[in-house]
Design an enzyme around this catalytic site. Structure first.
Site, PDB file in Angstrom:
ATOM      1  N   ASP A 130      -4.650 -30.356  -6.260  1.00 15.14           N
ATOM      2  CA  ASP A 130      -4.361 -29.189  -6.232  1.00 15.14           C
ATOM      3  C   ASP A 130      -3.017 -28.571  -6.345  1.00 15.14           C
ATOM      4  O   ASP A 130      -2.010 -29.358  -6.224  1.00 15.14           O
ATOM      5  CB  ASP A 130      -5.163 -28.520  -4.891  1.00 15.14           C
ATOM      6  CG  ASP A 130      -5.324 -27.238  -4.538  1.00 15.14           C
ATOM      7  OD1 ASP A 130      -5.134 -26.455  -5.542  1.00 15.14           O
ATOM      8  OD2 ASP A 130      -5.992 -26.786  -3.764  1.00 15.14           O
ATOM      9  N   ASP A 164     -14.989 -30.391  -3.864  1.00 15.39           N
ATOM     10  CA  ASP A 164     -14.261 -31.036  -2.897  1.00 15.39           C
ATOM     11  C   ASP A 164     -14.365 -30.076  -1.508  1.00 15.39           C
ATOM     12  O   ASP A 164     -14.630 -29.019  -1.560  1.00 15.39           O
ATOM     13  CB  ASP A 164     -12.856 -31.146  -3.200  1.00 15.39           C
ATOM     14  CG  ASP A 164     -12.162 -29.813  -2.928  1.00 15.39           C
ATOM     15  OD1 ASP A 164     -11.370 -29.901  -1.935  1.00 15.39           O
ATOM     16  OD2 ASP A 164     -12.335 -28.817  -3.868  1.00 15.39           O
TER      17      ASP A 164
END
Length: 377
Positions: A90, A271
């Site tokens: 991320d 996720d």
């Protein structure tokens, strides 16, 4: 990177994503390893007991500790951790948004204070990619301007416009690296923003798709305070604006129900910290609903957590034993519970994939809900 779409059943999709560290069958759930480690688990658990083809690392946390340059010296995330499969990182934008009350957004980037020592840092779109190159991520997320919901319409508009400009800067920077023969196995995903507003989601999607060849597209800014029904409706009208030949990733979501509904609306990748965090807090997921293993009702229960689960924990241990470990504060509980919850999530998406490939997705979805709330859980 190669993304091959095999079958579409309704809007649900079964595909294969080929990356440098192995192929990923989709739909896929990606365990979260914020600090380059999935909490309570080692690589044997991830490879053998859970069979995860990809895990997440977090740019924000790894930049602050141990430092992306140190990780680069040790061979990137793969050399550092010795995990042989894929990593997605991320951008750190969510952590800058959620962990810091003094975060400042500007056209240049995000200024934030470290949650560790209070030091100030600036994340620009280019800086984030430099960190992710050091990490040698297989999939890199661009820096985006995340907004919590509900939010004023003007703030959401500002968010999508800034996210688009940052995405363009990221893409140009990444293309320049590739022209120099660098970053050839690091693949870049854009992030669609827009809250739950249909017009803004369309604007954001079309603007990002129009920028050029991103390797995939994420749907961000959901599961940040809005009702589930609004999230599902947002997915319903967002996925058709994204390219069919690129993977679609719903960030930070979510419950088993959320995943089923997102798959039904054309999402490929997921996720969430929920399976591991809930496991550590005593909540286990089963085919029949959630189970609170801390409850005294399981003190003498010889059954496995889930009679339909094939995980290591369910094969070898009873609810009574897990109840004892949890109530005794034994560290082994965290591992065994996390193995179960992650295996459940991975099996959920594997079952979805098999159903899509056999064009029985509607029945799979129906059966999923039919079992929820049964007495077994």
């Amino acid at each position: 990177m190669n993304f091959t779409l095999h079958v579409t059943d309704g809007r649900a999709r079964a595909a294969t994503l080929e990356l440098a560290h192995g192929s990923i069958p989709t739909p896929i759930f990606m365990p979260v390893g914020t600090q380059a480690s999935v909490k309570a688990l080692d690589h044997t658990d991830l490879l053998e007991h859970i069979d995860a083809p990809i895990i997440l690392g977090n740019t924000y946390h790894l930049y602050l500790r141990p430092g992306d340059e140190n990780i680069a010296k040790l061979g990137g995330l793969h050399g550092f951790t010795k995990f042989p499969r894929n990593f997605l990182t991320d951008s750190g934008g969510f952590q800058a948004f959620s962990l810091n009350t003094n975060t400042k957004h500007s056209e240049e980037g995000i200024i934030f204070k470290s949650h560790i020592d209070g030091s100030k840092h600036l994340f620009t779109p280019e800086k984030v990619l430099e960190i992710e190159y050091n990490l040698n991520s297989d999939i890199m997320m661009v820096l985006d301007d995340l907004v919590g919901l509900p939010a004023p319409r003007e703030r959401i508009k500002e968010s999508i416009e800034r996210t688009t400009r940052w995405a363009e800067r990221s893409l140009l920077f990444h293309q320049a690296q590739k022209e120099q023969g660098k970053a050839l196995t690091n693949h870049l995903f854009a992030i669609v923003q827009g809250g739950t507003d249909v017009e803004f989601r369309e604007i954001s999607s079309k603007a990002l798709v129009g920028l050029g060849e991103f390797d995939g597209f994420a749907i961000g800014g959901l599961a940040v305070g809005e009702p589930n029904e609004e999230m599902y409706a947002t997915l319903e009208y967002t996925t058709p604006w994204l390219p069919k030949h690129k993977p679609r990733y719903l960030m930070g979501v979510g419950t088993p129900e959320d995943i089923i509904e997102a798959i039904d609306r054309g999402v490929d990748m997921f996720d969430c910290v929920m399976p591991t965090r809930n496991a550590r807090n005593g909540t286990l997921f089963t085919h029949f609903g959630k189970l609170s293993i801390k409850s005294p009702r399981y003190k003498l229960d010889e059954n496995p957590i889930d009679s339909e689960c094939d995980c290591y924990t369910c094969k070898h241990h009873s609810r009574a034993y897990l109840n004892h470990l949890y109530r005794s504060g034994e560290f082994s509980y965290f591992r065994l519970a996390s193995i179960h919850n992650l295996r459940y999530y991975l099996n959920l998406v594997r079952g979805a994939r098999e159903a899509i490939l056999s064009r029985t997705w509607a029945e799979y979805r129906r059966q999923f809900y039919a079992k929820r709330g049964a007495d077994e859980a």
